[in-house]
Write an enzyme that holds these catalytic residues in place. Structure first.
Site, mmCIF file in Angstrom:
data_model
loop_
_atom_site.group_PDB
_atom_site.id
_atom_site.type_symbol
_atom_site.label_atom_id
_atom_site.label_comp_id
_atom_site.label_asym_id
_atom_site.label_seq_id
_atom_site.Cartn_x
_atom_site.Cartn_y
_atom_site.Cartn_z
ATOM 1 C CG HIS A 175 -4.911 -76.389 -11.366
ATOM 2 N ND1 HIS A 175 -5.389 -75.920 -10.167
ATOM 3 C CD2 HIS A 175 -4.278 -77.556 -11.080
ATOM 4 C CE1 HIS A 175 -5.057 -76.743 -9.198
ATOM 5 N NE2 HIS A 175 -4.382 -77.754 -9.716
ATOM 6 C CG ASP A 178 -18.912 -61.760 6.661
ATOM 7 O OD1 ASP A 178 -17.902 -61.754 7.386
ATOM 8 O OD2 ASP A 178 -19.270 -60.764 5.995
ATOM 9 C CE LYS A 211 -8.106 -80.104 -10.080
ATOM 10 N NZ LYS A 211 -7.276 -79.002 -10.586
ATOM 11 C CG HIS A 249 -6.197 -81.860 -3.471
ATOM 12 N ND1 HIS A 249 -7.043 -81.597 -4.538
ATOM 13 C CD2 HIS A 249 -4.940 -81.730 -3.950
ATOM 14 C CE1 HIS A 249 -6.314 -81.333 -5.614
ATOM 15 N NE2 HIS A 249 -5.043 -81.409 -5.281
ATOM 16 C CE LYS A 290 -7.222 -77.793 -5.547
ATOM 17 N NZ LYS A 290 -5.931 -77.859 -4.996
ATOM 18 C CG ASP A 311 -27.069 -85.372 -22.112
ATOM 19 O OD1 ASP A 311 -26.261 -85.538 -23.046
ATOM 20 O OD2 ASP A 311 -27.808 -86.279 -21.691
#
Length: 541
Positions: A196, A444, A198, A437, A439, A203
């Site tokens: 999952h 604080d 991403k 979508h 996450k 470079d």
């Protein structure tokens, strides 16, 4: 060889049984034919597997990239910065997030390393693959690590891409049966584990990590439904850490070259690659002159003009699962992202805001929320409403916990389904809705997590995940301000009534509407949701 002989023997014996059946049964019984096909399917599937013990040639990040254009830019941006800090730029808008990926690919001189759960064969996917092909034609080495869950039907295209001398493709935890994935049911405990992560690194100088896959809905390009999502573009020492992480995954046992599992079947790969070039070039030309293409160019120009002012610099911690989490036999002892995230959350003294499109806390999560509240930490949870959630089964797993979440003292908000992407008018996508979508969590006013991790059992126990914790008050303050400003317009507050029933409050200015049922849902939809909630699969969500 013994396994092959054993399987051949089983199939041969089945054929003998078939021949011994009475002729009228064999020729005229549809049931017998179905059983025959099903039986052969079981036998064939039992013989089909992927050898995850096989070793393949290793490759590693290209290190000497300081003299590239991106290397020189990174050097200027990093001048006089602390060694333990990296530069970050939040990609909150889909168009800009896509523009920077394309720009990085077009600027690449040495390498592009990307890993994704999903790359769709749609406009965004085709434009990105076109950029990768163009880079490979310039001599740039391109490594694509892709989870295999959504690649059905892509084998021919992946093999054609792989035939390019500068492109390598590996599939994470691939299916043995390329056409009929269900025949891998005997490996379900293994193929249930997915990549999952991403990341998009060019470079070894700049990287993008976060929650977006590669598909139109992640980049405000879908006509009917898009995602509110978040990535960060980063420069500095974090990039080398992401590259090292990518190497771990690329050279791990679950990462298998596409050529080891996909069959060529006589395909002329050189010809198919040429045709792919031509098709993608046509798509690219058409997209450049569209409203979306013009918006991409606008965002890219704006970013380029002010790049020195875009980044904020802060200490950080890169957090990710070990690739061995993708192996059933080794997952138990693999380094797990949950430990690092739990440690960061435990540092909360005053407040914790969790944003997760899929939120299934289970009993342990409820206990942790209660413990935070008991320590005086104000907890806010923001997730999708029923109509906004693109996975009804996940919402069914979350719904039974809503009362308990609120009873811990936490505030609970659910994102509406009818909010729009910010660029809707500029992109001329009309009434295109947007669902949550993103996450992230904010501890604080001092730490922000951005990544691929959902607060659900699948992210915790089955999928591999990736993210970064950024320790910066300005980033935390900006995130909290943005969240507060959008709550009334984009969410319902879920509360308990005096008789302990769920209520959804919709605020608009000084007005407030109350809903006693899932907003926008029908009785039939709620009935189906309740049935789904009875399924004993919450550990898989």
């Amino acid at each position: 060889m013994n396994r092959i002989n054993s399987c051949n023997s089983l199939i041969w014996n089945w054929r003998n049984v078939k021949n011994d059946l009475p002729k009228y049964t064999y020729f005229f019984s549809v049931g017998a034919k179905i059983l025959q096909l099903f039986g052969i399917g079981i036998l064939v599937s039992a013989c089909s597997t992927v050898d995850l013990e096989q070793s393949y040639p290793e490759s590693h990040v290209i290190q000497n990239t300081q003299q590239t254009s991106l290397g020189q830019l990174a050097k200027r941006l990093s001048a006089n910065k602390k060694a333990d800090q990296s530069g970050f730029y939040a990609l909150t808008e889909g168009v800009e997030a896509f523009a920077l990926r394309l720009a990085m690919a077009e600027t690449a001189e040495k390498s592009i390393d990307l890993q994704y759960y999903l790359i769709k064969n749609d406009l965004s996917g085709q434009m990105l693959i076109h950029s990768l092909l163009q880079a490979a034609d310039r001599g740039v080495r391109v490594r694509i690590l892709l989870d295999d869950i959504f690649t059905q039907g892509y084998d021919a295209g992946m093999l054609a891409l792989e035939s390019h001398p500068n492109i390598q493709i590996r599939l994470f935890n691939p299916f043995a049966n390329r056409k009929f994935r269900g025949l891998d049911f005997h490996r379900v405990a293994q193929v249930n584990r997915r990549l999952h992560n991403k990341s998009f690194t060019v470079d070894n100088q700049f990287t993008i990590i976060g929650g977006r896959n590669i598909a139109t809905e992640y980049f405000a390009a879908h006509e009917s439904m898009n995602f509110h999502d978040l990535d960060v573009l980063s420069v500095g020492p974090l990039v080398s850490e992401v590259s090292a992480m990518f190497d771990q995954y690329w050279n791990s046992r679950p990462a298998v070259p596409v050529t080891a599992v996909a069959s060529n079947k006589g395909q002329d790969l050189a010809l198919e690659l040429q045709r792919m070039h031509e098709r993608l070039a046509q798509t690219w030309q058409g997209a450049k002159n569209s409203d979306y293409g013009l918006a991409v160019l606008e965002d890219l120009e704006r970013f380029s003009l002010h790049i020195n002012q875009q980044f904020f610099w802060a200490p950080y911690t890169l957090v990710y699962d070990a690739p061995e989490k993708g192996l059933k036999s080794e997952a138990k002892n693999a380094t797990n992202i949950v430990s690092a995230l739990g440690e960061a959350i435990s540092q909360a003294e005053h407040s914790l805001v969790i944003i997760s499109p899929y939120f299934v806390p289970l009993k342990d999560g409820i206990r942790r929320l209660q413990a935070l509240h008991d320590r005086g930490v104000a907890v806010t949870v923001i997730t999708n409403s029923f109509k906004a959630n693109n996975h009804s089964i996940v919402h069914a797993g979350y719904a039974p916990y809503r009362k308990r979440i609120i009873q811990t003292g936490a505030k609970l908000y659910e994102a509406k389904a009818d909010t729009q992407v910010n660029d809707a008018e500029r992109l001329k996508i009309g009434d295109s809705g947007a669902t949550l979508h993103t996450k992230m969590f904010v501890v604080d006013n001092k730490a922000v997590f951005v990544g691929s991790f959902n607060f659900d059992p699948r992210s915790a126990n089955l999928n591999t995940e990736l993210g970064v914790i950024i320790y910066a008050e300005n980033a935390a303050d900006a995130a909290l301000k943005s969240i507060r400003e959008s709550l009334n317009d984009s969410t319902y507050e879920v509360v308990l009534s005096e008789d302990n029933k769920l209520q959804w409050l919709e605020r608009s200015g000084n007005q407030m509407k109350e809903f006693s049922k899932e907003p926008g849902s029908s009785a039939w939809e709620r009935f189906k949701l309740n049935i789904l909630g009875l399924l004993p699969i919450r550990s898989q969500l």
